[in-house]
Scaffold this motif. Structure first.
Motif, short mmCIF file in Angstrom:
data_model
loop_
_atom_site.label_atom_id
_atom_site.label_comp_id
_atom_site.label_asym_id
_atom_site.label_seq_id
_atom_site.Cartn_x
_atom_site.Cartn_y
_atom_site.Cartn_z
N LYS A 157 -9.28 -10.32 6.20
CA LYS A 157 -8.42 -9.52 6.08
C LYS A 157 -7.21 -9.64 7.07
CE LYS A 157 -8.05 -5.78 2.94
NZ LYS A 157 -8.92 -4.39 2.38
N ILE A 158 -7.84 -9.49 8.18
CA ILE A 158 -6.95 -9.58 9.47
C ILE A 158 -6.06 -10.74 9.57
CG2 ILE A 158 -6.91 -9.74 11.83
CD1 ILE A 158 -9.69 -8.39 12.10
N LEU A 159 -6.59 -12.01 9.15
CA LEU A 159 -5.76 -13.36 8.83
C LEU A 159 -4.86 -13.00 7.91
CD1 LEU A 159 -8.54 -16.12 9.35
CD2 LEU A 159 -7.07 -15.26 11.06
N GLY A 160 -5.14 -12.27 6.80
CA GLY A 160 -4.04 -11.95 5.82
C GLY A 160 -3.00 -11.18 6.16
N LEU A 161 -3.22 -10.40 7.27
CA LEU A 161 -1.73 -9.59 7.96
C LEU A 161 -1.24 -10.54 8.43
CD1 LEU A 161 -4.01 -6.68 9.60
CD2 LEU A 161 -2.64 -6.38 7.46
N PHE A 162 -1.60 -11.43 9.44
CA PHE A 162 -0.72 -12.40 9.99
C PHE A 162 0.14 -13.38 8.88
CE2 PHE A 162 -3.98 -11.75 13.10
CZ PHE A 162 -3.17 -11.15 14.24
N ARG A 163 -0.50 -13.65 7.95
CA ARG A 163 0.14 -14.68 6.96
C ARG A 163 1.11 -13.82 6.29
NH1 ARG A 163 -3.76 -18.60 3.70
NH2 ARG A 163 -1.78 -19.87 3.80
N HIS A 187 5.38 -4.20 6.43
CA HIS A 187 4.86 -3.50 7.59
C HIS A 187 3.62 -4.04 8.33
CE1 HIS A 187 6.67 -0.48 4.65
NE2 HIS A 187 7.10 -0.19 5.71
N TRP A 188 3.65 -5.14 8.30
CA TRP A 188 2.64 -6.17 9.04
C TRP A 188 2.47 -5.98 10.52
CZ3 TRP A 188 2.65 -9.75 13.17
CH2 TRP A 188 4.00 -10.18 13.36
N ARG A 189 3.66 -5.63 11.17
CA ARG A 189 3.71 -5.33 12.65
C ARG A 189 2.92 -4.01 12.91
NH1 ARG A 189 9.37 -7.13 15.67
NH2 ARG A 189 9.86 -8.82 14.19
N GLU A 190 3.07 -3.03 12.05
CA GLU A 190 2.43 -1.89 12.23
C GLU A 190 1.06 -1.94 11.96
OE1 GLU A 190 5.09 -2.36 10.73
OE2 GLU A 190 6.86 -0.93 11.22
N GLN A 191 0.89 -2.55 10.96
CA GLN A 191 -0.77 -2.70 10.55
C GLN A 191 -1.57 -3.56 11.66
OE1 GLN A 191 -0.37 -4.58 6.69
NE2 GLN A 191 -0.85 -2.86 5.64
N VAL A 192 -0.98 -4.48 12.14
CA VAL A 192 -1.65 -5.09 13.49
C VAL A 192 -1.70 -4.09 14.49
CG1 VAL A 192 -1.68 -6.96 15.12
CG2 VAL A 192 -0.86 -7.54 12.58
#
Length: 254
Positions: A134-140, A92-97
């Motif tokens: 943590k934001i960079l963690g979303l992308f990775r 769900h990384w897209r929704e999280q971003v």
């Protein structure tokens, strides 16, 4: 003749104690700075104005804040108070971003011209580093190659700041133009584009309704979707390369 008795001799020499002052702290200074920002705007925010708001001498501020730049930094850091991000979820990384972007815009809306302070700040202080990590963690988590993941945070933040700044500037223009609402302002702009000569500006005329039909919320969501889809294409490309056995360049490996 007055019935009031004179003060007792031993009371006449007693010192009148002034009411205790609230200690000056960084938090109080930042609170006052936000009051000035909301009332006067970015251009008129300075150490003298903050001191006047607090009722103290300017020199008193410098015992807690070294400069106007540091004041802006403290105001920027305040924006991250109580802003928690979820653990990165690859599914769900897209929704999280997207949720992160909406939350960032909402926080910038809390104060007039805060987007200008945000755009001029570097988010690498000890208070903001965990947030940035943590934001960079979303992308990775989304499978973005490291080269893209490293740049994605800046791309998203720049879009959020720029969009919020544009909203603030247009709100100022709306007030100055005497329009009662953004909808009224939008109708004026739409009519202007519709009246352009189509032989000279065929695309502006054709898309005039589309450009102004959505609310700011819809425009923001569409902009974020465009960015996220673009980022996702890098993840899909990297996954396709791994599936085919083709190795990615060293700087694109996740």
């Amino acid at each position: 003749m007055s019935d009031e008795l004179p003060a007792l001799p031993w009371e006449r020499s007693r010192r009148r104690t002034a009411p205790a002052r609230i200690p000056l702290t960084r938090d109080r200074i930042v609170d006052a700075a936000y009051v000035v920002l909301d009332r006067e705007g970015y251009e008129k925010l300075g150490m003298r104005q903050v001191a006047a708001e607090l009722g103290v001498a300017v020199s008193a501020l410098y015992s807690h804040v070294s400069s106007k730049d540091e004041l802006f930094e403290l105001m920027y850091v305040r924006m991250f108070d109580d802003w928690s991000l979820p653990e990165p979820d690859p599914e769900h990384w897209r929704e999280q971003v997207a949720d992160y972007a909406r939350a960032g815009r909402a926080r910038l809306h809390k104060h007039r011209d805060l987007a200008r302070i945000s755009m001029g700040s570097i988010p690498f202080g000890p208070e903001t580093l965990p947030h940035m990590d943590k934001i960079l963690g979303l992308f990775r988590a989304g499978g973005l190659p490291d080269r893209v993941a490293g740049a994605a945070g800046d791309v998203i933040s720049t879009f959020i700041d720029g969009f919020a700044l544009e909203e603030s500037m247009w709100e100022t223009r709306r007030r100055e133009s005497g329009k009662n609402s953004w909808a009224e302002m939008r109708e004026t702009l739409e009519r202007y584009f519709e009246e352009l000569p189509p032989d000279r500006f065929p695309h502006l005329v054709a898309l005039s309704n589309t450009m102004f039909e959505n609310s700011n919320d819809d425009r923001f969501d569409l902009g974020i979707e465009i960015i996220i889809r673009g980022l996702a294409s890098f993840a899909e490309e990297a996954e396709a390369g791994r599936s085919s056995g083709r190795s990615a360049p060293e700087d694109e490996r996740s």
